[in-house]
Design a protein around this motif. Structure first.
Motif, PDB file in Angstrom:
ATOM      1  N   TYR A 151       1.030  -1.606  -0.291  1.00 50.05           N
ATOM      2  CA  TYR A 151      -0.472  -0.292   0.022  1.00 50.05           C
ATOM      3  C   TYR A 151       0.950   1.264   0.135  1.00 50.05           C
ATOM      4  CZ  TYR A 151      -3.476   3.044   0.943  1.00 50.05           C
ATOM      5  OH  TYR A 151      -4.557   4.483   0.885  1.00 50.05           O
ATOM      6  N   ARG A 182      -4.099   3.520  -5.621  1.00 48.95           N
ATOM      7  CA  ARG A 182      -3.678   2.251  -4.209  1.00 48.95           C
ATOM      8  C   ARG A 182      -4.429   1.851  -3.416  1.00 48.95           C
ATOM      9  NH1 ARG A 182       0.259   7.242  -1.867  1.00 48.95           N
ATOM     10  NH2 ARG A 182       0.310   5.280   0.448  1.00 48.95           N
ATOM     11  N   THR A 203      -5.625  -3.311  -2.262  1.00 50.76           N
ATOM     12  CA  THR A 203      -5.990  -3.466  -0.111  1.00 50.76           C
ATOM     13  C   THR A 203      -7.426  -3.750  -0.223  1.00 50.76           C
ATOM     14  OG1 THR A 203      -7.598  -1.274  -0.095  1.00 50.76           O
ATOM     15  CG2 THR A 203      -5.276  -1.219   0.414  1.00 50.76           C
TER      16      THR A 203
END
Lengths: 585, 585
Positions: free
Chosen positions: A392, B540, B544
């Motif tokens: 990340y 980004r 996740t």
């Protein structure tokens, strides 16, 4: 107003019998859980076990008066115990009166610092500890703590101030392992590991209700304590080299006077500050999580006061630094505690234990306490986070890994400091290179977008720069360089428009950079204009000479600025127009 | 690539006869100005006067090779001389060999630090010194320096580590004032004050051309030197208690070996770091100002390397810390210097002076040097800034005044540290409470504006929050509190939209807070949606699990989000729709 500083005045007013019952039930369960934990964490802090009990009495009462969380359970916790051992160990040898004095002084200093930060409403300082730094610190602390307890499971003597030293010291004396201690320590550890996950299902299978089973499983450490005491007594293991707790002084906590020795305070204030901040962050996270579950609110600044009072009380009653613990607060919450009174009742429970129960703990093996600690802290070790952070954010990964590495290699204090420093440096680095974009008009609209990402309309003699951050001293130098470089690339330029829609603040350094840019553009015959300046920013600019010296205009919208300046035919602007436009704001 | 680290390769290639002439003329003028300055600043640093000359030879040559400014003149400067006196004075007494060794070691450490920061491209660290802190520091240093030189004008002995002590010490021995010294010192000071402003007009009135008059007026200190030497010789003032420079060792700088004594380095590294950063900031400001006037560019990171090399050279030739000075660089620029070769020629001039001129300086009164210093530094004292800052920004005012007060009361090192710390704390405080607004749609448009400032359209079951900052660890805790508090106020809420148009970054802590908010809103049956997420931020987030766990959708525009969610009739969203909407990004 008063109840802001004394939250007890608020919940105390509506206290009734049904709440009392809930609080009492929770207090009994937490007391049972807290007794072995208090002894174990005192051991980890390098202190006599009874000090752990002392730290679990008065601090709970003070937190009940000043704290804002309804369900937080305060007392000795693993990480703070490790930090206490590290700080006190730097000034005195374990087992000496000076060592205990250092621990008490740490509680005193930490309490005073927390209270002062609370009165200054300075809870924001805890922000310096980012999530990656905290989780790195907790993982590394967990590894350090578990390693430090291995010697008690093996029944050997070992030391070391950092992880490699600890491992080396254990390896050097592993040949002296006491088989009887091992015979207590390994089953205790395995049992405690099992009971964490397997205890509740097993009890449910035995016919208990799920809630009772859960609570009973939480008392697993008590079972380990009782069983190993019985084993030591039955097999007379104390005579076979198994270290036991021995005589614990009976009676209420003594009245202790913390040291006022300035040289001691000078040595301990940095670790005390770190203990305060780590303890505060841990405690507030727990308190916030639990409060949100019941739609309650805590006040972080008042929490500083509550924890400060708890630590000062700990110091005056012979204890060491305390904070809100995760496991025990969750148990308190699950057991139905409704107000901080549950904490005060727990304090009564621990006090009764100190008065009457300690003789029963004479034969408790140290290995059992070590097993309790190892099982508790290994659940803190989180090995998934580094990989997630790497994917990340490399900056967060760097702060996380630096914290782990320095904590393991150079100790807890330097570990925390490194984490904060790395996080701050990376933040400052990014803050010194903020985002900005050259923008043009999206055809047929009033929108202006990045020329590199969209098909937009621009004209050669007008440069529109959108600044995506507030202008502060951290990026003031960058602003000058950025604008002047863009201008140097375009000899045909006559106007620069700084689009300030995302500029929430311009500090004095940012203003000085704007003045310098204005001055240099003026020297080159280029007009400097601002568009979409926010109201509060404009109000402050009006208090300076900047607007008078501005070599251009201020426009309400980027659309108007671009529209007017793109039609500029190269002749100098009419001064009247100039002042008129500015007057609109 | 090589010329990035060796800028001499670039300007050296086009060097020709006409540039040589310009550089030589500038070098002669700067040499004449630099001789009395070097002696005076060495005196201020508590060092033998010749050390000032040593520090003005090799460092200039090294800067000429590695520096990026065409016109910066490097050498001893007032503020750095004061900092050197403070740091060396803390480890040894003035006049001892240890004191000189400390000064040389400071130059060495500072040079190494600057070079390392340069190779790490860490020039951004200079951002930590905001304009208000720098100007406060320079004002306070000017006051301290002028006060420290008063004793030389009076011909008394006085000391003191801070301003009140200095004033007290002067007051205590003012009765011992030497009238002959005063008779030299006061006229010298008045003459130098007058010549700064009045010299040029007077010379023009005498028939000189304005440029020549300007340059001649800049040589005012040389006239003061010559006149007072003559006065001392004629009246034999050395016998009447007027302190004079005395014998200066003739010859080129010695080869000095900086100390490798670790305990000395441990004592000096903090002051050396502060000297490096203050020197760098001062030098880069001067270099940038001059470069902009000729549309040239400097590279701040390479400047670190250039100044580092200059300081290392200073250490090896018996000098002390140096940096780019404002007054001499301006003279160099005005005198027509075109390349750093002018600096190298200046070095030759100073070397010749060291070889042949020093016997002439035997009778130079210390009072004349003190007058030079006082006049130079009082122009640095800026009493208008505090008032301007007070009106513009209380935070900047606080940092400015704290820097002045602590510098005057506790010395230069603590002054700088305090300024940086206060600035950073106030920044962190503001960063922890960023700007956010509840927004609604401006009727008839697609624009969303703050509900408190505009007449906008909202619906009770949808809450749109525009976040005006990047989400970082400094404000992650705030974000959770802010959103959950707003939500707690509105029981009828079904959807929260976070409008992320100003969010340039979400770090790991910010992400964790978003996850926590998502989790808690989900518990309460409230959907959490994001709108206008920027491309890089979205990229980004996709790495996740956040998007999978998100209890809502991601919308390209706030308009679309509000449009769809405000029509929500209260039934649960269709999962297919949900994934589809997300897939669009």
């Amino acid at each position: 107003m008063l109840s802001r500083y004394l939250p007890i005045l608020e919940w105390g007013r509506t206290y009734n019998r049904s709440i009392l019952t809930s609080d009492l039930v929770a207090a009994v369960i937490v007391t049972i859980m807290l007794i072995p934990q208090s002894l174990a964490y005192a051991l980890l802090a390098g202190l006599p076990p009874v000090v752990g009990l002392y730290a679990s009495i008065l601090p709970l009462v003070l937190y009940a008066i000043f704290g804002t969380s309804r369900t937080l359970a305060v007392g000795p916790v693993a990480v703070i115990s490790l930090m206490t051992a590290s700080a006190a160990g730097a000034v005195a040898a374990q087992g000496t009166a000076e060592y205990l004095e250092a621990a008490i002084t740490l509680a005193m200093l930490s309490g005073i610092m927390l209270a002062i930060l609370g009165f200054l409403r300075a809870g924001f300082l805890a922000n310096l500890l980012s999530h990656p730094v905290i989780s790195g610190f907790i993982t590394a602390s967990g590894i350090l703590i578990a390693t430090s307890q291995l010697k008690h499971i093996l029944g050997i003597t070992a030391g070391g101030d950092n992880w490699p030293e600890m491992l080396g010291s254990i390896a050097a004396s592993i040949g002296e392992t006491n088989p009887w201690t091992l015979a207590i320590g390994i089953p205790a550890t395995l049992f405690l590991f099992w009971v964490r996950k397997g205890g509740k299902p097993a009890l449910v299978a035995m016919g208990l209700g799920p809630r009772v089973a859960d609570m009973t499983a939480k008392a697993g450490p008590v079972a380990a304590v009782v069983l190993t005491i019985l084993a030591v007594r039955a097999l007379d293991l104390g005579e076979r080299g198994v270290k036991i707790v021995g005589a614990i002084p009976q009676g209420l906590p003594p009245f202790a006077v913390p040291s006022t020795d300035l040289s001691l305070i000078e040595q301990l204030w940095v670790p005390a500050l770190l203990i305060s901040i780590i303890g505060f962050v841990e405690s507030v996270s727990v308190a916030q999580t639990l409060a949100a579950k019941r739609r309650q609110r805590i006040s972080p600044d008042q929490e500083l006061v509550g924890l400060g009072a708890a630590n000062i009380a700990s110091a005056f009653s012979g204890g060491y630094p305390v904070t809100g613990g995760f496991a025990r607060s969750a148990v308190n919450f699950d057991a139905g505690a409704e107000t901080p009174a549950a904490g005060a009742f727990t304090a009564v429970g621990i006090a009764l234990a100190t008065l009457f129960l300690t003789p029963l703990l004479f034969s408790l093996p140290i290995a059992t306490l070590a097993a309790t600690i190892i099982v508790a802290v290994l659940s803190l070790v989180d090995l998934k986070t580094p990989g997630q952070l790497w994917r990340y954010s490399k900056a967060d990964f760097a702060a996380h890994v630096a914290t782990i590495a320095i904590t393991l290699l150079a100790g807890v204090e330097l570990g925390v400091i490194t984490g904060v420093a790395v996080g701050l440096l990376l933040y400052l680095y990014r803050a010194s290179r903020p985002h900005a974009a050259i923008v043009g008009r999206v055809p047929g609209t009033e929108h202006f977008r990045n020329v590199e990402r969209h098909e937009v309309f621009t004209v050669p003699h007008v440069l529109s720069i959108r600044i995506d951050e507030s202008l502060t001293y951290l990026n003031a130098r960058w602003l000058e360089e950025y604008v002047l470089e863009r201008v140097a690339e375009r000899p045909e330029l006559r106007h620069v428009i700084l689009m300030c829609s995302a500029v929430n603040e311009i500090d004095a350094s940012g203003l000085e950079s704007l003045e310098a840019i204005n001055h240099r553009l003026g020297d080159g015959g280029i007009g400097m204009h601002l568009s979409e300046v926010k109201g509060p920013v404009m109000d402050r600019l009006k208090r300076t000479h900047f607007l008078e010296e501005l070599n251009g205009k201020i426009f309400l919208s980027q659309e108007r600025a671009f529209g007017e300046l793109s039609r500029d035919n190269g002749e100098p602007a009419v001064p009247h127009d100039h002042y008129h436009a500015r007057g609109m704001i």
